[in-house]
Design a protein around this motif. Structure first.
Motif, PDB file in Angstrom:
ATOM      1  N   PHE A  61       0.806  -1.122  -0.058  1.00  0.00           N
ATOM      2  CA  PHE A  61      -0.014  -0.023  -0.146  1.00  0.00           C
ATOM      3  C   PHE A  61       0.900   1.412   0.282  1.00  0.00           C
ATOM      4  CE2 PHE A  61      -2.575  -3.425   1.958  1.00  0.00           C
ATOM      5  CZ  PHE A  61      -3.556  -3.456   1.158  1.00  0.00           C
ATOM      6  N   THR A  62       2.173   1.095   0.282  1.00  0.00           N
ATOM      7  CA  THR A  62       3.079   2.319   0.405  1.00  0.00           C
ATOM      8  C   THR A  62       3.297   2.771  -1.149  1.00  0.00           C
ATOM      9  OG1 THR A  62       4.847   0.907   0.627  1.00  0.00           O
ATOM     10  CG2 THR A  62       3.761   1.872   2.899  1.00  0.00           C
ATOM     11  N   ILE A  63       3.297   1.741  -1.944  1.00  0.00           N
ATOM     12  CA  ILE A  63       3.788   1.995  -3.418  1.00  0.00           C
ATOM     13  C   ILE A  63       2.476   2.291  -4.341  1.00  0.00           C
ATOM     14  CG2 ILE A  63       5.940   1.010  -3.170  1.00  0.00           C
ATOM     15  CD1 ILE A  63       5.064  -1.503  -4.544  1.00  0.00           C
ATOM     16  N   LEU A  64       1.364   1.829  -3.894  1.00  0.00           N
ATOM     17  CA  LEU A  64       0.345   2.035  -4.849  1.00  0.00           C
ATOM     18  C   LEU A  64      -0.346   3.421  -4.782  1.00  0.00           C
ATOM     19  CD1 LEU A  64      -1.532  -1.234  -3.926  1.00  0.00           C
ATOM     20  CD2 LEU A  64      -0.370  -0.743  -6.021  1.00  0.00           C
ATOM     21  N   PRO A  65      -0.786   3.946  -5.810  1.00  0.00           N
ATOM     22  CA  PRO A  65      -1.436   5.266  -5.673  1.00  0.00           C
ATOM     23  C   PRO A  65      -2.911   5.347  -5.372  1.00  0.00           C
ATOM     24  CG  PRO A  65      -1.296   4.381  -8.107  1.00  0.00           C
ATOM     25  CD  PRO A  65      -0.792   3.532  -7.332  1.00  0.00           C
ATOM     26  N   MET A  66      -3.097   5.153  -4.131  1.00  0.00           N
ATOM     27  CA  MET A  66      -4.284   4.822  -3.474  1.00  0.00           C
ATOM     28  C   MET A  66      -5.265   6.209  -3.674  1.00  0.00           C
ATOM     29  SD  MET A  66      -4.136   1.968  -2.572  1.00  0.00           S
ATOM     30  CE  MET A  66      -5.828   1.719  -1.606  1.00  0.00           C
ATOM     31  N   GLN A  67      -4.684   7.196  -3.405  1.00  0.00           N
ATOM     32  CA  GLN A  67      -5.521   8.724  -3.709  1.00  0.00           C
ATOM     33  C   GLN A  67      -6.081   8.460  -5.297  1.00  0.00           C
ATOM     34  OE1 GLN A  67      -6.429  10.670  -1.107  1.00  0.00           O
ATOM     35  NE2 GLN A  67      -7.974  11.127  -2.575  1.00  0.00           N
ATOM     36  N   VAL A  68      -5.501   8.031  -6.122  1.00  0.00           N
ATOM     37  CA  VAL A  68      -5.746   8.205  -7.587  1.00  0.00           C
ATOM     38  C   VAL A  68      -6.934   7.259  -7.629  1.00  0.00           C
ATOM     39  CG1 VAL A  68      -5.305   7.525  -9.965  1.00  0.00           C
ATOM     40  CG2 VAL A  68      -3.712   8.819  -8.531  1.00  0.00           C
ATOM     41  N   PHE A  69      -6.901   5.867  -7.018  1.00  0.00           N
ATOM     42  CA  PHE A  69      -7.756   4.895  -6.756  1.00  0.00           C
ATOM     43  C   PHE A  69      -9.141   5.481  -6.469  1.00  0.00           C
ATOM     44  CE2 PHE A  69      -4.632   1.174  -6.825  1.00  0.00           C
ATOM     45  CZ  PHE A  69      -4.570   1.516  -7.890  1.00  0.00           C
ATOM     46  N   CYS A  70      -9.020   6.041  -5.262  1.00  0.00           N
ATOM     47  CA  CYS A  70     -10.315   6.784  -4.536  1.00  0.00           C
ATOM     48  C   CYS A  70     -10.912   7.857  -5.198  1.00  0.00           C
ATOM     49  CB  CYS A  70      -9.779   7.190  -3.350  1.00  0.00           C
ATOM     50  SG  CYS A  70      -9.292   6.158  -1.964  1.00  0.00           S
ATOM     51  N   ASP A  71     -10.060   8.464  -5.910  1.00  0.00           N
ATOM     52  CA  ASP A  71     -10.615   9.635  -6.647  1.00  0.00           C
ATOM     53  C   ASP A  71     -11.429   9.265  -7.947  1.00  0.00           C
ATOM     54  OD1 ASP A  71      -9.484  11.592  -5.213  1.00  0.00           O
ATOM     55  OD2 ASP A  71      -7.847  12.105  -6.376  1.00  0.00           O
ATOM     56  N   LYS A  72     -10.820   8.204  -8.586  1.00  0.00           N
ATOM     57  CA  LYS A  72     -11.606   7.456  -9.828  1.00  0.00           C
ATOM     58  C   LYS A  72     -13.022   7.020  -9.446  1.00  0.00           C
ATOM     59  CE  LYS A  72      -7.815   6.343 -12.888  1.00  0.00           C
ATOM     60  NZ  LYS A  72      -7.198   5.129 -13.520  1.00  0.00           N
ATOM     61  N   ILE A  73     -12.996   6.230  -7.995  1.00  0.00           N
ATOM     62  CA  ILE A  73     -14.342   5.517  -7.723  1.00  0.00           C
ATOM     63  C   ILE A  73     -15.074   6.772  -7.324  1.00  0.00           C
ATOM     64  CG2 ILE A  73     -15.157   4.515  -5.838  1.00  0.00           C
ATOM     65  CD1 ILE A  73     -12.456   2.714  -5.692  1.00  0.00           C
ATOM     66  N   TYR A  74     -14.828   7.707  -6.612  1.00  0.00           N
ATOM     67  CA  TYR A  74     -15.650   8.687  -6.195  1.00  0.00           C
ATOM     68  C   TYR A  74     -16.276   9.431  -7.590  1.00  0.00           C
ATOM     69  CZ  TYR A  74     -17.156  13.474  -4.845  1.00  0.00           C
ATOM     70  OH  TYR A  74     -17.790  14.759  -4.754  1.00  0.00           O
ATOM     71  N   ASN A  75     -15.551   9.773  -8.478  1.00  0.00           N
ATOM     72  CA  ASN A  75     -16.017  10.379  -9.859  1.00  0.00           C
ATOM     73  C   ASN A  75     -17.001   9.193 -10.391  1.00  0.00           C
ATOM     74  OD1 ASN A  75     -14.547  12.935  -9.546  1.00  0.00           O
ATOM     75  ND2 ASN A  75     -12.887  11.774 -10.545  1.00  0.00           N
ATOM     76  N   TRP A  76     -16.757   8.022 -10.397  1.00  0.00           N
ATOM     77  CA  TRP A  76     -17.626   7.089 -10.954  1.00  0.00           C
ATOM     78  C   TRP A  76     -18.939   7.173 -10.276  1.00  0.00           C
ATOM     79  CZ3 TRP A  76     -13.510   2.898 -11.134  1.00  0.00           C
ATOM     80  CH2 TRP A  76     -12.541   3.091 -12.264  1.00  0.00           C
ATOM     81  N   LEU A  77     -18.764   7.225  -8.978  1.00  0.00           N
ATOM     82  CA  LEU A  77     -19.888   7.042  -8.193  1.00  0.00           C
ATOM     83  C   LEU A  77     -20.950   8.329  -8.243  1.00  0.00           C
ATOM     84  CD1 LEU A  77     -18.841   5.689  -4.634  1.00  0.00           C
ATOM     85  CD2 LEU A  77     -20.239   4.625  -6.311  1.00  0.00           C
ATOM     86  N   ILE A  78     -20.256   9.548  -8.438  1.00  0.00           N
ATOM     87  CA  ILE A  78     -21.202  10.809  -8.758  1.00  0.00           C
ATOM     88  C   ILE A  78     -21.656  10.641 -10.140  1.00  0.00           C
ATOM     89  CG2 ILE A  78     -20.621  13.362  -9.344  1.00  0.00           C
ATOM     90  CD1 ILE A  78     -20.567  12.461  -6.411  1.00  0.00           C
ATOM     91  N   GLU A  79     -20.865  10.108 -10.874  1.00  0.00           N
ATOM     92  CA  GLU A  79     -21.898  10.068 -12.262  1.00  0.00           C
ATOM     93  C   GLU A  79     -23.009   9.118 -12.150  1.00  0.00           C
ATOM     94  OE1 GLU A  79     -20.546   8.539 -16.970  1.00  0.00           O
ATOM     95  OE2 GLU A  79     -19.174   8.222 -15.366  1.00  0.00           O
ATOM     96  N   ILE A  80     -22.806   7.845 -11.455  1.00  0.00           N
ATOM     97  CA  ILE A  80     -23.681   6.976 -11.533  1.00  0.00           C
ATOM     98  C   ILE A  80     -24.900   7.445 -10.718  1.00  0.00           C
ATOM     99  CG2 ILE A  80     -24.663   4.725 -10.541  1.00  0.00           C
ATOM    100  CD1 ILE A  80     -21.620   3.751 -11.248  1.00  0.00           C
ATOM    101  N   SER A  81     -24.759   8.185  -9.745  1.00  0.00           N
ATOM    102  CA  SER A  81     -25.788   8.750  -8.950  1.00  0.00           C
ATOM    103  C   SER A  81     -26.427   9.975  -9.603  1.00  0.00           C
ATOM    104  CB  SER A  81     -25.428   9.524  -7.559  1.00  0.00           C
ATOM    105  OG  SER A  81     -24.484  10.372  -7.732  1.00  0.00           O
ATOM    106  N   SER A  82     -25.793  10.543 -10.624  1.00  0.00           N
ATOM    107  CA  SER A  82     -26.676  11.570 -11.402  1.00  0.00           C
ATOM    108  C   SER A  82     -27.454  10.722 -12.279  1.00  0.00           C
ATOM    109  CB  SER A  82     -25.633  12.406 -12.141  1.00  0.00           C
ATOM    110  OG  SER A  82     -24.889  11.840 -13.004  1.00  0.00           O
ATOM    111  N   TRP A  83     -27.256   9.542 -12.641  1.00  0.00           N
ATOM    112  CA  TRP A  83     -28.313   8.989 -13.642  1.00  0.00           C
ATOM    113  C   TRP A  83     -29.738   8.914 -13.083  1.00  0.00           C
ATOM    114  CZ3 TRP A  83     -24.805   4.354 -14.734  1.00  0.00           C
ATOM    115  CH2 TRP A  83     -23.596   4.839 -15.659  1.00  0.00           C
ATOM    116  N   SER A  84     -30.624   8.989 -13.984  1.00  0.00           N
ATOM    117  CA  SER A  84     -31.951   8.855 -13.535  1.00  0.00           C
ATOM    118  C   SER A  84     -32.785   7.859 -14.608  1.00  0.00           C
ATOM    119  CB  SER A  84     -32.749  10.403 -13.373  1.00  0.00           C
ATOM    120  OG  SER A  84     -32.780  10.945 -14.885  1.00  0.00           O
ATOM    121  N   PRO A  85     -34.025   7.371 -14.035  1.00  0.00           N
ATOM    122  CA  PRO A  85     -34.617   6.515 -15.010  1.00  0.00           C
ATOM    123  C   PRO A  85     -34.890   7.137 -16.393  1.00  0.00           C
ATOM    124  CG  PRO A  85     -35.555   6.416 -12.610  1.00  0.00           C
ATOM    125  CD  PRO A  85     -34.472   7.646 -12.773  1.00  0.00           C
TER     126      PRO A  85
END
Length: 151
Positions: free
Chosen positions: A122-146
């Protein structure tokens, strides 16, 4: 979101708090309950993987093991020219031992350094980049509507 972020930062165990907030957010989404259940299952799997990763991170390899390995490797490489003298006795002044020993040392010390890095991945993995990508995907998914899919 700012208050929610402050509450996550103030939590004793931030990942659990964030997962709890994520679970509440999924419950509030305007979608069919079967889809919500599937998302909740994925969150549960993610939480299980998080726990496994935390156990891996908080269970370090004993320092004795790492030091013993490095010392053994150093002694072995220092004694290597004595073992290689006989195979190189036909070359001029056994000069071939020097580059052979150097190449073997570089490879073996490189493998030892790689093993040391893999002890704490975990010290060599870019964890913040992973978290930012997941956050952006969740924001996009939650913006979708039927009806967004063209039906």
């Amino acid at each position: 979101p700012e208050k929610q972020a402050e509450m996550i930062i103030a939590a004793v165990h931030r990942p659990n708090r964030a997962l709890q907030d994520l679970s509440y957010a999924v419950d509030d989404l305007p979608m069919h309950f079967i889809r919500k259940n599937e998302i909740q299952k994925a969150i549960t799997i993610f939480e299980d993987n998080l726990g496994s990763s935390e156990r891996l991170l908080t269970s370090p390899v004993p320092v004795f093991y790492t030091r013993h390995l490095a010392r053994f490797l150093a002694v072995w490489l220092l004694l290597l020219p004595f073992a290689m003298y006989d195979p190189f006795k036909f070359s001029w002044n056994s000069i071939g031992m020097i580059p052979t020993t150097a190449v073997l040392s570089v490879f073996l010390f490189g493998i030892e350094e790689l093993a040391t890095q893999l002890e704490e991945p975990f010290t060599i993995l870019p964890m913040q980049v992973f978290c930012d990508k997941i956050y952006n995907w969740l924001i996009e998914i939650s913006s979708w509507s039927p009806g967004d899919n063209g039906r």
